[in-house]
Design a protein around this motif. Structure first.
Motif, PDB file in Angstrom:
ATOM      1  N   ALA A 101       0.826  -1.209   0.000  1.00  0.00           N
ATOM      2  CA  ALA A 101       0.000   0.000   0.000  1.00  0.00           C
ATOM      3  C   ALA A 101       0.863   1.263   0.000  1.00  0.00           C
ATOM      4  N   ARG A 102       1.954   1.277   0.777  1.00  0.00           N
ATOM      5  CA  ARG A 102       2.845   2.447   0.804  1.00  0.00           C
ATOM      6  C   ARG A 102       3.482   2.680  -0.559  1.00  0.00           C
ATOM      7  N   ARG A 103       3.965   1.593  -1.174  1.00  0.00           N
ATOM      8  CA  ARG A 103       4.589   1.713  -2.489  1.00  0.00           C
ATOM      9  C   ARG A 103       3.578   2.241  -3.506  1.00  0.00           C
ATOM     10  N   ALA A 104       2.384   1.687  -3.498  1.00  0.00           N
ATOM     11  CA  ALA A 104       1.354   2.111  -4.442  1.00  0.00           C
ATOM     12  C   ALA A 104       0.970   3.565  -4.216  1.00  0.00           C
ATOM     13  N   LEU A 105       0.909   3.986  -2.968  1.00  0.00           N
ATOM     14  CA  LEU A 105       0.564   5.368  -2.656  1.00  0.00           C
ATOM     15  C   LEU A 105       1.632   6.335  -3.161  1.00  0.00           C
ATOM     16  N   ARG A 106       2.896   5.955  -3.004  1.00  0.00           N
ATOM     17  CA  ARG A 106       3.982   6.805  -3.508  1.00  0.00           C
ATOM     18  C   ARG A 106       3.875   6.963  -5.027  1.00  0.00           C
ATOM     19  N   TYR A 107       3.640   5.854  -5.723  1.00  0.00           N
ATOM     20  CA  TYR A 107       3.492   5.930  -7.173  1.00  0.00           C
ATOM     21  C   TYR A 107       2.245   6.725  -7.556  1.00  0.00           C
ATOM     22  N   ALA A 108       1.171   6.530  -6.837  1.00  0.00           N
ATOM     23  CA  ALA A 108      -0.077   7.238  -7.149  1.00  0.00           C
ATOM     24  C   ALA A 108       0.114   8.736  -7.048  1.00  0.00           C
ATOM     25  N   VAL A 109       0.795   9.181  -6.009  1.00  0.00           N
ATOM     26  CA  VAL A 109       1.001  10.618  -5.825  1.00  0.00           C
ATOM     27  C   VAL A 109       1.935  11.158  -6.909  1.00  0.00           C
ATOM     28  N   GLY A 110       3.074  10.517  -7.090  1.00  0.00           N
ATOM     29  CA  GLY A 110       4.059  11.006  -8.057  1.00  0.00           C
ATOM     30  C   GLY A 110       3.563  10.950  -9.490  1.00  0.00           C
ATOM     31  N   ILE A 111       3.212   9.775  -9.944  1.00  0.00           N
ATOM     32  CA  ILE A 111       2.765   9.597 -11.325  1.00  0.00           C
ATOM     33  C   ILE A 111       1.392  10.239 -11.528  1.00  0.00           C
ATOM     34  N   GLY A 112       0.526  10.136 -10.528  1.00  0.00           N
ATOM     35  CA  GLY A 112      -0.802  10.729 -10.636  1.00  0.00           C
ATOM     36  C   GLY A 112      -0.742  12.237 -10.829  1.00  0.00           C
ATOM     37  N   MET A 113       0.135  12.916 -10.088  1.00  0.00           N
ATOM     38  CA  MET A 113       0.270  14.363 -10.240  1.00  0.00           C
ATOM     39  C   MET A 113       0.803  14.711 -11.625  1.00  0.00           C
ATOM     40  N   LEU A 114       1.750  13.917 -12.128  1.00  0.00           N
ATOM     41  CA  LEU A 114       2.265  14.147 -13.475  1.00  0.00           C
ATOM     42  C   LEU A 114       1.155  13.982 -14.516  1.00  0.00           C
ATOM     43  N   LEU A 115       0.371  12.919 -14.385  1.00  0.00           N
ATOM     44  CA  LEU A 115      -0.734  12.697 -15.325  1.00  0.00           C
ATOM     45  C   LEU A 115      -1.795  13.784 -15.231  1.00  0.00           C
ATOM     46  N   ILE A 116      -2.071  14.249 -14.015  1.00  0.00           N
ATOM     47  CA  ILE A 116      -3.036  15.348 -13.850  1.00  0.00           C
ATOM     48  C   ILE A 116      -2.510  16.608 -14.532  1.00  0.00           C
ATOM     49  N   ALA A 117      -1.225  16.894 -14.367  1.00  0.00           N
ATOM     50  CA  ALA A 117      -0.646  18.078 -15.017  1.00  0.00           C
ATOM     51  C   ALA A 117      -0.747  17.967 -16.530  1.00  0.00           C
ATOM     52  N   ILE A 118      -0.472  16.773 -17.062  1.00  0.00           N
ATOM     53  CA  ILE A 118      -0.542  16.576 -18.516  1.00  0.00           C
ATOM     54  C   ILE A 118      -1.983  16.684 -19.008  1.00  0.00           C
ATOM     55  N   ASN A 119      -2.892  15.990 -18.345  1.00  0.00           N
ATOM     56  CA  ASN A 119      -4.263  15.885 -18.843  1.00  0.00           C
ATOM     57  C   ASN A 119      -5.183  17.042 -18.443  1.00  0.00           C
ATOM     58  N   HIS A 120      -4.891  17.705 -17.328  1.00  0.00           N
ATOM     59  CA  HIS A 120      -5.810  18.723 -16.815  1.00  0.00           C
ATOM     60  C   HIS A 120      -5.116  20.049 -16.510  1.00  0.00           C
ATOM     61  N   GLY A 121      -3.835  20.140 -16.820  1.00  0.00           N
ATOM     62  CA  GLY A 121      -3.076  21.345 -16.478  1.00  0.00           C
ATOM     63  C   GLY A 121      -3.651  22.620 -17.048  1.00  0.00           C
ATOM     64  N   ASP A 122      -4.081  22.573 -18.308  1.00  0.00           N
ATOM     65  CA  ASP A 122      -4.650  23.774 -18.921  1.00  0.00           C
ATOM     66  C   ASP A 122      -5.909  24.237 -18.195  1.00  0.00           C
ATOM     67  N   ALA A 123      -6.740  23.293 -17.796  1.00  0.00           N
ATOM     68  CA  ALA A 123      -7.973  23.638 -17.068  1.00  0.00           C
ATOM     69  C   ALA A 123      -7.649  24.177 -15.680  1.00  0.00           C
ATOM     70  N   ILE A 124      -6.655  23.615 -15.033  1.00  0.00           N
ATOM     71  CA  ILE A 124      -6.255  24.098 -13.707  1.00  0.00           C
ATOM     72  C   ILE A 124      -5.755  25.537 -13.814  1.00  0.00           C
ATOM     73  N   LEU A 125      -4.937  25.798 -14.825  1.00  0.00           N
ATOM     74  CA  LEU A 125      -4.413  27.157 -15.004  1.00  0.00           C
ATOM     75  C   LEU A 125      -5.518  28.168 -15.317  1.00  0.00           C
ATOM     76  N   ARG A 126      -6.602  27.721 -15.939  1.00  0.00           N
ATOM     77  CA  ARG A 126      -7.744  28.591 -16.239  1.00  0.00           C
ATOM     78  C   ARG A 126      -8.741  28.653 -15.075  1.00  0.00           C
ATOM     79  N   TRP A 127      -8.466  27.946 -14.004  1.00  0.00           N
ATOM     80  CA  TRP A 127      -9.396  27.823 -12.872  1.00  0.00           C
ATOM     81  C   TRP A 127     -10.732  27.246 -13.331  1.00  0.00           C
TER      82      TRP A 127
END
Length: 78
Positions: free
Chosen positions: A14-40
């Motif tokens: 669970a700890r290993r999966a959580l570390r990957y989820a946070v790291g890779i998940g944030m990268l994927l969110i930035a790629i897929n939703h970054g423009d929307a986040i920047l536009r609020w």
């Protein structure tokens, strides 16, 4: 299925999966939703999709760890 859940709920898995989820998940969110986040422009639906985006690396890491543990156990005759 019970064995799979038992292995998946191990703290080390669970700890290993959580570390990957946070790291890779944030990268994927930035790629897929970054423009929307920047536009609020973050709706409830987009937040839901972001949560699902984080669940993907968590699920992949968990499945991979469980498969590796099952293979080790099988090779040791457990």
């Amino acid at each position: 299925m019970a064995e799979w859940l038992h292995l998946a709920s191990r703290p080390s898995v669970a700890r290993r999966a959580l570390r990957y989820a946070v790291g890779i998940g944030m990268l994927l969110i930035a790629i897929n939703h970054g423009d929307a986040i920047l536009r609020w422009d973050v709706s409830l639906g987009r937040l839901f999709r972001m949560a699902l985006t984080v669940m993907v690396p968590y699920s992949v890491s968990t499945a991979s760890s469980v498969a590796a543990l099952r293979e080790i156990n099988a090779s040791q005759g457990r």
